[in-house]
Write a protein that holds these residues in place. Structure first.
Motif, PDB file in Angstrom:
ATOM      1  N   HIS A   3       5.308  -0.698   2.276  1.00 42.85           N
ATOM      2  CA  HIS A   3       5.036   0.633   1.745  1.00 42.85           C
ATOM      3  C   HIS A   3       5.618   0.718   0.339  1.00 42.85           C
ATOM      4  O   HIS A   3       6.824   0.563   0.145  1.00 42.85           O
ATOM      5  CB  HIS A   3       5.647   1.706   2.624  1.00 42.85           C
ATOM      6  CG  HIS A   3       4.825   2.044   3.814  1.00 42.85           C
ATOM      7  ND1 HIS A   3       5.265   2.914   4.796  1.00 42.85           N
ATOM      8  CD2 HIS A   3       3.584   1.651   4.209  1.00 42.85           C
ATOM      9  CE1 HIS A   3       4.332   3.030   5.721  1.00 42.85           C
ATOM     10  NE2 HIS A   3       3.310   2.272   5.393  1.00 42.85           N
ATOM     11  N   SER A   4       4.731   0.954  -0.639  1.00 44.69           N
ATOM     12  CA  SER A   4       5.151   1.040  -2.033  1.00 44.69           C
ATOM     13  C   SER A   4       5.063   2.488  -2.530  1.00 44.69           C
ATOM     14  O   SER A   4       4.481   3.350  -1.869  1.00 44.69           O
ATOM     15  CB  SER A   4       4.272   0.141  -2.903  1.00 44.69           C
ATOM     16  OG  SER A   4       2.928   0.580  -2.852  1.00 44.69           O
ATOM     17  N   ASN A   5       5.638   2.715  -3.691  1.00 42.98           N
ATOM     18  CA  ASN A   5       5.588   4.021  -4.345  1.00 42.98           C
ATOM     19  C   ASN A   5       6.035   5.140  -3.405  1.00 42.98           C
ATOM     20  O   ASN A   5       5.400   6.186  -3.297  1.00 42.98           O
ATOM     21  CB  ASN A   5       4.194   4.295  -4.899  1.00 42.98           C
ATOM     22  CG  ASN A   5       4.212   5.357  -5.971  1.00 42.98           C
ATOM     23  OD1 ASN A   5       5.226   5.583  -6.612  1.00 42.98           O
ATOM     24  ND2 ASN A   5       3.092   6.029  -6.155  1.00 42.98           N
ATOM     25  N   THR A   6       7.123   4.888  -2.705  1.00 45.04           N
ATOM     26  CA  THR A   6       7.720   5.852  -1.792  1.00 45.04           C
ATOM     27  C   THR A   6       9.223   5.627  -1.835  1.00 45.04           C
ATOM     28  O   THR A   6       9.690   4.643  -2.395  1.00 45.04           O
ATOM     29  CB  THR A   6       7.147   5.665  -0.372  1.00 45.04           C
ATOM     30  OG1 THR A   6       7.606   6.733   0.456  1.00 45.04           O
ATOM     31  CG2 THR A   6       7.526   4.335   0.235  1.00 45.04           C
ATOM     32  N   LYS A   7       9.975   6.525  -1.262  1.00 48.68           N
ATOM     33  CA  LYS A   7      11.432   6.372  -1.271  1.00 48.68           C
ATOM     34  C   LYS A   7      11.935   6.279   0.148  1.00 48.68           C
ATOM     35  O   LYS A   7      11.778   7.234   0.903  1.00 48.68           O
ATOM     36  CB  LYS A   7      12.074   7.557  -1.987  1.00 48.68           C
ATOM     37  CG  LYS A   7      11.683   7.607  -3.452  1.00 48.68           C
ATOM     38  CD  LYS A   7      12.735   8.269  -4.270  1.00 48.68           C
ATOM     39  CE  LYS A   7      12.316   8.474  -5.687  1.00 48.68           C
ATOM     40  NZ  LYS A   7      12.225   7.372  -6.533  1.00 48.68           N
ATOM     41  N   PRO A   8      12.535   5.199   0.550  1.00 46.18           N
ATOM     42  CA  PRO A   8      12.600   3.933  -0.184  1.00 46.18           C
ATOM     43  C   PRO A   8      11.364   3.077   0.109  1.00 46.18           C
ATOM     44  O   PRO A   8      10.798   3.161   1.204  1.00 46.18           O
ATOM     45  CB  PRO A   8      13.855   3.267   0.382  1.00 46.18           C
ATOM     46  CG  PRO A   8      13.910   3.730   1.804  1.00 46.18           C
ATOM     47  CD  PRO A   8      13.334   5.138   1.791  1.00 46.18           C
ATOM     48  N   PRO A   9      10.984   2.245  -0.825  1.00 45.23           N
ATOM     49  CA  PRO A   9       9.910   1.287  -0.539  1.00 45.23           C
ATOM     50  C   PRO A   9      10.442   0.160   0.333  1.00 45.23           C
ATOM     51  O   PRO A   9      11.644  -0.134   0.310  1.00 45.23           O
ATOM     52  CB  PRO A   9       9.517   0.771  -1.928  1.00 45.23           C
ATOM     53  CG  PRO A   9      10.760   0.912  -2.743  1.00 45.23           C
ATOM     54  CD  PRO A   9      11.482   2.113  -2.189  1.00 45.23           C
TER      55      PRO A   9
ATOM     56  N   SER B  87       0.856  -1.178   0.000  1.00 49.98           N
ATOM     57  CA  SER B  87       0.000   0.000   0.000  1.00 49.98           C
ATOM     58  C   SER B  87       0.894   1.230   0.000  1.00 49.98           C
ATOM     59  O   SER B  87       1.977   1.216   0.599  1.00 49.98           O
ATOM     60  CB  SER B  87      -0.910   0.016   1.225  1.00 49.98           C
ATOM     61  OG  SER B  87      -1.787   1.120   1.166  1.00 49.98           O
ATOM     62  N   GLU B  88       0.431   2.286  -0.644  1.00 49.37           N
ATOM     63  CA  GLU B  88       1.177   3.537  -0.637  1.00 49.37           C
ATOM     64  C   GLU B  88       0.942   4.226   0.706  1.00 49.37           C
ATOM     65  O   GLU B  88      -0.207   4.388   1.128  1.00 49.37           O
ATOM     66  CB  GLU B  88       0.725   4.425  -1.790  1.00 49.37           C
ATOM     67  CG  GLU B  88       1.016   3.800  -3.140  1.00 49.37           C
ATOM     68  CD  GLU B  88       0.493   4.625  -4.300  1.00 49.37           C
ATOM     69  OE1 GLU B  88       0.116   5.804  -4.115  1.00 49.37           O
ATOM     70  OE2 GLU B  88       0.474   4.065  -5.421  1.00 49.37           O
ATOM     71  N   PRO B  89       2.007   4.638   1.392  1.00 50.73           N
ATOM     72  CA  PRO B  89       1.838   5.176   2.744  1.00 50.73           C
ATOM     73  C   PRO B  89       1.006   6.449   2.812  1.00 50.73           C
ATOM     74  O   PRO B  89       0.359   6.706   3.828  1.00 50.73           O
ATOM     75  CB  PRO B  89       3.272   5.409   3.224  1.00 50.73           C
ATOM     76  CG  PRO B  89       4.098   5.445   1.990  1.00 50.73           C
ATOM     77  CD  PRO B  89       3.409   4.594   0.978  1.00 50.73           C
ATOM     78  N   ASP B  90       0.978   7.239   1.739  1.00 49.14           N
ATOM     79  CA  ASP B  90       0.162   8.450   1.774  1.00 49.14           C
ATOM     80  C   ASP B  90      -1.312   8.160   1.489  1.00 49.14           C
ATOM     81  O   ASP B  90      -2.184   8.972   1.785  1.00 49.14           O
ATOM     82  CB  ASP B  90       0.697   9.513   0.820  1.00 49.14           C
ATOM     83  CG  ASP B  90       0.766   9.047  -0.624  1.00 49.14           C
ATOM     84  OD1 ASP B  90       0.915   7.833  -0.859  1.00 49.14           O
ATOM     85  OD2 ASP B  90       0.677   9.904  -1.521  1.00 49.14           O
ATOM     86  N   VAL B  91      -1.613   6.976   0.937  1.00 52.46           N
ATOM     87  CA  VAL B  91      -2.996   6.560   0.705  1.00 52.46           C
ATOM     88  C   VAL B  91      -3.507   5.794   1.923  1.00 52.46           C
ATOM     89  O   VAL B  91      -4.542   6.121   2.499  1.00 52.46           O
ATOM     90  CB  VAL B  91      -3.110   5.692  -0.571  1.00 52.46           C
ATOM     91  CG1 VAL B  91      -4.518   5.147  -0.735  1.00 52.46           C
ATOM     92  CG2 VAL B  91      -2.676   6.480  -1.794  1.00 52.46           C
ATOM     93  N   TYR B  92      -2.780   4.745   2.313  1.00 51.45           N
ATOM     94  CA  TYR B  92      -3.095   3.983   3.522  1.00 51.45           C
ATOM     95  C   TYR B  92      -1.817   3.307   3.990  1.00 51.45           C
ATOM     96  O   TYR B  92      -1.357   2.345   3.372  1.00 51.45           O
ATOM     97  CB  TYR B  92      -4.197   2.937   3.276  1.00 51.45           C
ATOM     98  CG  TYR B  92      -4.746   2.387   4.578  1.00 51.45           C
ATOM     99  CD1 TYR B  92      -5.769   3.032   5.245  1.00 51.45           C
ATOM    100  CD2 TYR B  92      -4.184   1.257   5.158  1.00 51.45           C
ATOM    101  CE1 TYR B  92      -6.251   2.555   6.459  1.00 51.45           C
ATOM    102  CE2 TYR B  92      -4.660   0.775   6.373  1.00 51.45           C
ATOM    103  CZ  TYR B  92      -5.692   1.428   7.008  1.00 51.45           C
ATOM    104  OH  TYR B  92      -6.154   0.968   8.212  1.00 51.45           O
ATOM    105  N   GLY B  93      -1.242   3.828   5.055  1.00 52.37           N
ATOM    106  CA  GLY B  93       0.015   3.311   5.566  1.00 52.37           C
ATOM    107  C   GLY B  93      -0.146   2.578   6.881  1.00 52.37           C
ATOM    108  O   GLY B  93      -1.243   2.494   7.453  1.00 52.37           O
TER     109      GLY B  93
ATOM    110  N   LEU C 209       2.225  -6.697  -8.513  1.00 48.88           N
ATOM    111  CA  LEU C 209       1.105  -7.247  -7.750  1.00 48.88           C
ATOM    112  C   LEU C 209       1.087  -6.670  -6.337  1.00 48.88           C
ATOM    113  O   LEU C 209       2.125  -6.565  -5.687  1.00 48.88           O
ATOM    114  CB  LEU C 209       1.191  -8.769  -7.665  1.00 48.88           C
ATOM    115  CG  LEU C 209       0.696  -9.545  -8.870  1.00 48.88           C
ATOM    116  CD1 LEU C 209       0.874 -11.032  -8.635  1.00 48.88           C
ATOM    117  CD2 LEU C 209      -0.761  -9.238  -9.169  1.00 48.88           C
ATOM    118  N   SER C 210      -0.105  -6.350  -5.850  1.00 43.19           N
ATOM    119  CA  SER C 210      -0.223  -5.739  -4.531  1.00 43.19           C
ATOM    120  C   SER C 210      -0.304  -6.766  -3.405  1.00 43.19           C
ATOM    121  O   SER C 210      -0.179  -6.413  -2.239  1.00 43.19           O
ATOM    122  CB  SER C 210      -1.444  -4.830  -4.486  1.00 43.19           C
ATOM    123  OG  SER C 210      -2.615  -5.574  -4.760  1.00 43.19           O
TER     124      SER C 210
END
Length: 152
Positions: free
Chosen positions: A51-57, A8-14, A132-133
């Motif tokens: 956490h995806s789509n973040t630096k670093p994942p 999950s992207e942390p800014d959407v749902y972390g 894949l999520s």
């Protein structure tokens, strides 16, 4: 007990959102393979929160599956970005599960660190281009992940 890796992207749902709420419906999955993985989950399974789509994942926490085989309500909501006009109450297409917060790990285990410790055959998230999520985690890989995540 099986292990999973769920992104999950942390800014959407972390992981912090999950900790505050205690549990959540893991909804909005719109990939058939990820949906099928979710359908095979059992109560008591564990999931690494990634956490995806973040630096670093990377992996930041651990969750537990507490409810399965839930029809994803977002597929019926025309105001939801996960609305599916082909789904109906009589023939739902998408499922979800409920996950409970277990803990944060002391430090993030980055994708780079995962690539240093696992081959793509051992841990699907390290395979380039794998988007894949939800991914299964083999027991031996889960054991190694926990060792890496719990070491100082």
């Amino acid at each position: 007990m099986a292990y999973w890796l769920m992104k999950s992207e942390p800014d959407v749902y972390g992981i912090d959102h999950l900790q505050r709420e205690g549990s959540t419906l893991w909804d909005g999955i719109r990939n058939y393979q990820a949906r099928n993985f979710m359908r095979s989950m059992q109560i008591g399974d564990r999931a690494f929160f990634y956490h995806s789509n973040t630096k670093p994942p990377g992996i930041v926490g651990l969750m537990e599956v507490v409810e399965t085989q839930i029809v994803d309500p977002s597929q019926f909501d025309p105001n939801s970005k996960y609305f599916d006009p082909a789904a109906s109450l009589q023939k739902p297409r998408w499922d979800c599960c409920r996950l409970r917060y277990l803990r944060h790990f002391q430090q993030l285990l980055s994708l780079d660190a995962l690539r240093e410790n696992f081959s793509p055959e051992q841990l699907g998230v390290v395979k380039r281009g794998n988007r894949l999520s939800i991914l299964p985690v083999e027991p031996s890989s889960a054991k190694r992940l926990l060792e890496l995540l719990e070491s100082p």
